[in-house]
Design a protein around this motif. Structure first.
Motif, mmCIF file in Angstrom:
data_model
loop_
_atom_site.group_PDB
_atom_site.id
_atom_site.type_symbol
_atom_site.label_atom_id
_atom_site.label_comp_id
_atom_site.label_asym_id
_atom_site.label_seq_id
_atom_site.Cartn_x
_atom_site.Cartn_y
_atom_site.Cartn_z
ATOM 1 N N LYS A 34 -10.107 -5.727 3.720
ATOM 2 C CA LYS A 34 -10.294 -4.301 3.072
ATOM 3 C C LYS A 34 -9.259 -3.335 3.821
ATOM 4 O O LYS A 34 -8.618 -2.425 3.114
ATOM 5 N N HIS A 35 -9.703 -3.199 5.051
ATOM 6 C CA HIS A 35 -8.849 -2.266 5.871
ATOM 7 C C HIS A 35 -7.374 -2.374 5.740
ATOM 8 O O HIS A 35 -6.595 -1.528 5.575
ATOM 9 N N GLU A 36 -6.816 -3.611 5.878
ATOM 10 C CA GLU A 36 -5.408 -3.894 5.985
ATOM 11 C C GLU A 36 -4.856 -3.641 4.532
ATOM 12 O O GLU A 36 -3.647 -3.092 4.432
ATOM 13 N N ASN A 37 -5.393 -3.807 3.488
ATOM 14 C CA ASN A 37 -4.883 -3.621 2.089
ATOM 15 C C ASN A 37 -5.017 -2.031 1.919
ATOM 16 O O ASN A 37 -3.824 -1.757 0.928
ATOM 17 N N LEU A 38 -6.091 -1.518 2.143
ATOM 18 C CA LEU A 38 -6.018 -0.007 1.956
ATOM 19 C C LEU A 38 -4.946 0.768 2.924
ATOM 20 O O LEU A 38 -4.357 1.503 2.423
ATOM 21 N N ALA A 39 -4.622 0.244 3.945
ATOM 22 C CA ALA A 39 -3.561 0.782 4.682
ATOM 23 C C ALA A 39 -1.945 0.355 3.961
ATOM 24 O O ALA A 39 -1.148 1.298 3.842
ATOM 25 N N GLU A 40 -2.072 -0.594 3.391
ATOM 26 C CA GLU A 40 -0.737 -1.222 2.817
ATOM 27 C C GLU A 40 -0.544 -0.292 1.661
ATOM 28 O O GLU A 40 0.580 -0.032 1.243
ATOM 29 N N GLU A 41 -1.664 0.004 0.739
ATOM 30 C CA GLU A 41 -1.593 0.602 -0.533
ATOM 31 C C GLU A 41 -1.084 2.085 -0.160
ATOM 32 O O GLU A 41 -0.241 2.669 -0.776
ATOM 33 N N ASP A 42 -1.659 2.592 1.048
ATOM 34 C CA ASP A 42 -1.401 4.085 1.310
ATOM 35 C C ASP A 42 0.269 4.185 1.890
ATOM 36 O O ASP A 42 0.833 5.118 1.544
ATOM 37 N N ARG A 43 0.506 3.077 2.566
ATOM 38 C CA ARG A 43 1.970 2.983 2.897
ATOM 39 C C ARG A 43 3.147 3.039 1.987
ATOM 40 O O ARG A 43 3.838 3.954 1.870
ATOM 41 N N CYS A 44 2.628 2.422 0.991
ATOM 42 C CA CYS A 44 3.397 2.352 -0.608
ATOM 43 C C CYS A 44 3.543 3.826 -1.351
ATOM 44 O O CYS A 44 4.569 4.051 -1.584
ATOM 45 N N LEU A 45 2.066 4.217 -1.300
ATOM 46 C CA LEU A 45 2.275 5.499 -2.048
ATOM 47 C C LEU A 45 3.003 6.828 -1.069
ATOM 48 O O LEU A 45 3.545 7.590 -1.708
ATOM 49 N N ALA A 46 2.693 6.639 -0.049
ATOM 50 C CA ALA A 46 3.550 7.692 0.742
ATOM 51 C C ALA A 46 5.190 7.532 0.812
ATOM 52 O O ALA A 46 5.800 8.245 0.754
ATOM 53 N N GLU A 47 5.475 6.209 0.706
ATOM 54 C CA GLU A 47 6.929 5.936 0.597
ATOM 55 C C GLU A 47 7.277 6.485 -0.937
ATOM 56 O O GLU A 47 8.481 7.015 -0.870
ATOM 57 N N LEU A 48 6.471 5.949 -1.892
ATOM 58 C CA LEU A 48 6.842 6.645 -3.077
ATOM 59 C C LEU A 48 6.853 8.194 -3.248
ATOM 60 O O LEU A 48 8.059 8.788 -3.808
#
Length: 497
Positions: free
Chosen positions: A255-269
């Motif tokens: 859960k923690h890793e996937n939240l961080a990954e999605e946040d990373r992608c949203l920030a890059e977008l």
């Protein structure tokens, strides 16, 4: 060849999952009383001699190098696809997710034989100029009756690629009209566009995502990022690409890793939105990146996409060509997200046997005629088929039924695949209907499994580099799941123990 299935054992084995379905009768049996009870294999290998000979003859006039085998659609029934040799395979690929109600469905046959269909076929209209008297009614009773929440209008098209291309055109024209306001086209615009130059020709862009697939025409191919072979040698628009989350499975363990990954992608977008030197007219995204490997993301991530598109006044196009029409346990897969604001456009094709895009803002229709236009603008005969598909889905509660059989399949597969952790991983699609996939450790292992499936009477497909995917019909029921699970367990056991 691997051993044949023991049906008695398969039912007992699958029943251990403990899941029940509400329907007390088999719709598939009602539709298809002569549907096989299990795969019927005649030849020692698939493709067999007749299929090979037929394919060789076809190859003299048609590029058939991607053919798995030559099919006999007259002999196909329900969830079973027949090849030219008479083998009948349990089909969990369904013409790349395009068969909704099974082969030779009687309701569709009745529609096909109707006077309405005959008229539509032999008098195919140029719809934008000469729409038929009944086209609005047919749309309202079928394609529009199925419209995603919040979207009330439709533009009909010819294929999934065409649906996306016309959605792109709508986005470009909408954004240009918003800038132009009440002003008419300038002389400079009218002159420059004939030279493919600005300001008449737009330099705006469509943003897509890594591993996405949106079609094989020029605009849609420029947004496709799934495999190099899809794009090789074709000129492409230099449009931007954003990262798509790479989730880790099982989801509850990361859960923690996937939240961080999605946040990373949203920030890059958002950084792309903020700094890109040209106007981004729209983004296009799949609820599940199907051809790119059945890649999922959370509802939270997609809400984040919607929030960003609204913040930057960028249109959001959701590509439901493969995910739409009940396969995910919702009629439209993006309904799983519960967005606070609907997408601007939703494209469709495949299981509806028709194509186009839904929208709600009338300004997504250009103000002048002949701009969003081609000769046919869709096909009334396909709209008639789509109407029957929608009505059968609604009448027989196939959205809920697909959700239930998907839960049953997922639980059975999780038990089987858990025995082979060094060979398979990343089972995904829980609570997502029959839209289920998993990865093998390599491409050769994936191909070995698919070849074994065919030898055992299962027609199944892959996606991405290492994944296999389920894409059965909407009348794939518990008894079909029992057969599939038992065969899968048999195949995995013989391959890896």
């Amino acid at each position: 060849m691997l051993s044949r299935i023991n049906l008695q054992k398969s039912v007992v084995s699958a029943a251990r999952q403990g899941l029940k379905t509400t329907r007390s009768y088999s719709l598939a049996a009602t539709y298809f009383p002569n549907e096989p009870k299990s795969p019927e294999l005649i030849t020692d290998s698939i493709p067999g001699p007749k299929s090979l000979a037929s394919n060789e003859e076809l190859g003299e006039v048609f590029d058939n190098r991607a053919a798995y085998f030559v099919s006999d659609y007259t002999n196909s029934v329900g969830n079973y696809l027949s090849d030219a040799d008479g083998n009948r395979l349990l089909d969990v690929y369904a013409q790349i997710s395009s068969i909704a109600l099974g082969y030779n469905n009687p309701a569709l046959k009745e529609t096909a034989k109707s006077d309405e269909m005959a008229t539509a076929l032999i008098n195919r209209p140029a719809l934008a100029c000469f729409p038929s008297t009944d086209y609005g009614k047919v749309l309202k009773e079928g394609i529009l009756a199925a419209a995603p929440p919040g979207l009330s209008k439709v533009w009909t098209a010819l294929s999934g690629s065409c649906a996306n291309e016309t959605a792109f055109k709508a986005a470009f024209m909408y954004q240009a009209a918003k800038r132009r306001g009440s002003m008419d086209f300038t002389a400079e615009e009218l002159t420059s566009v004939m030279q493919n130059k600005t300001p008449g020709a737009s330099d705006a862009v469509i943003l897509s995502f890594e591993k996405g697939f949106h079609g094989r025409l020029f605009g849609s191919l420029s947004t496709t990022r799934s495999k190099a072979i899809h794009k090789m040698d074709i000129p492409a628009f230099p449009w931007p690409v954003a990262p798509f989350p790479k989730l880790k499975y099982p989801l509850d363990e990361f859960k923690h890793e996937n939240l961080a990954e999605e946040d990373r992608c949203l920030a890059e977008l958002e950084e792309i939105f903020h700094s890109y030197p040209k106007e981004i007219a729209a983004i296009i995204v799949e609820p599940v990146q199907s051809e790119g490997g059945d890649n999922h993301a959370s509802a939270r991530y997609f809400q984040g996409l919607r929030d960003l598109t609204m913040k930057y006044e960028i249109l959001m196009i959701v590509d439901e060509v493969q995910t739409g029409v009940a396969a995910t346990g919702k009629f439209w897969a993006h309904e799983h997200w519960n967005l606070t604001t609907p997408p601007d456009m939703v494209t469709f094709s495949k299981k509806f046997q028709a194509a186009g895009f839904y929208f709600r803002n009338p300004d997504l229709q250009p103000h002048q005629p002949f701009r969003q236009f081609n000769t046919w603008c869709g096909d009334p005969s396909k709209a008639l088929i789509a109407r029957t598909i929608y009505q059968e889905i609604s009448k027989n509660n196939l959205v809920e039924a697909t959700a239930q059989v998907g839960d049953y399949l997922y639980k059975g597969l999780s038990e089987i695949l858990a025995k082979y952790p060094t060979k398979v991983k990343n089972l995904r699609g829980e609570n997502f209907g029959t839209f289920i996939a998993w990865d093998f450790i390599g491409a050769s292992e994936r191909q070995e499994f698919l070849d074994s499936c065919r030898a055992h009477g299962i027609n199944m497909g892959g996606c991405g580099d290492f994944a296999v995917r389920l894409r059965p019909t909407l009348v794939f029921e518990k008894n079909h799941a029992d057969i599939f699970l038992a065969l899968t367990e048999d195949i995995m056991k013989k391959l890896y123990t």
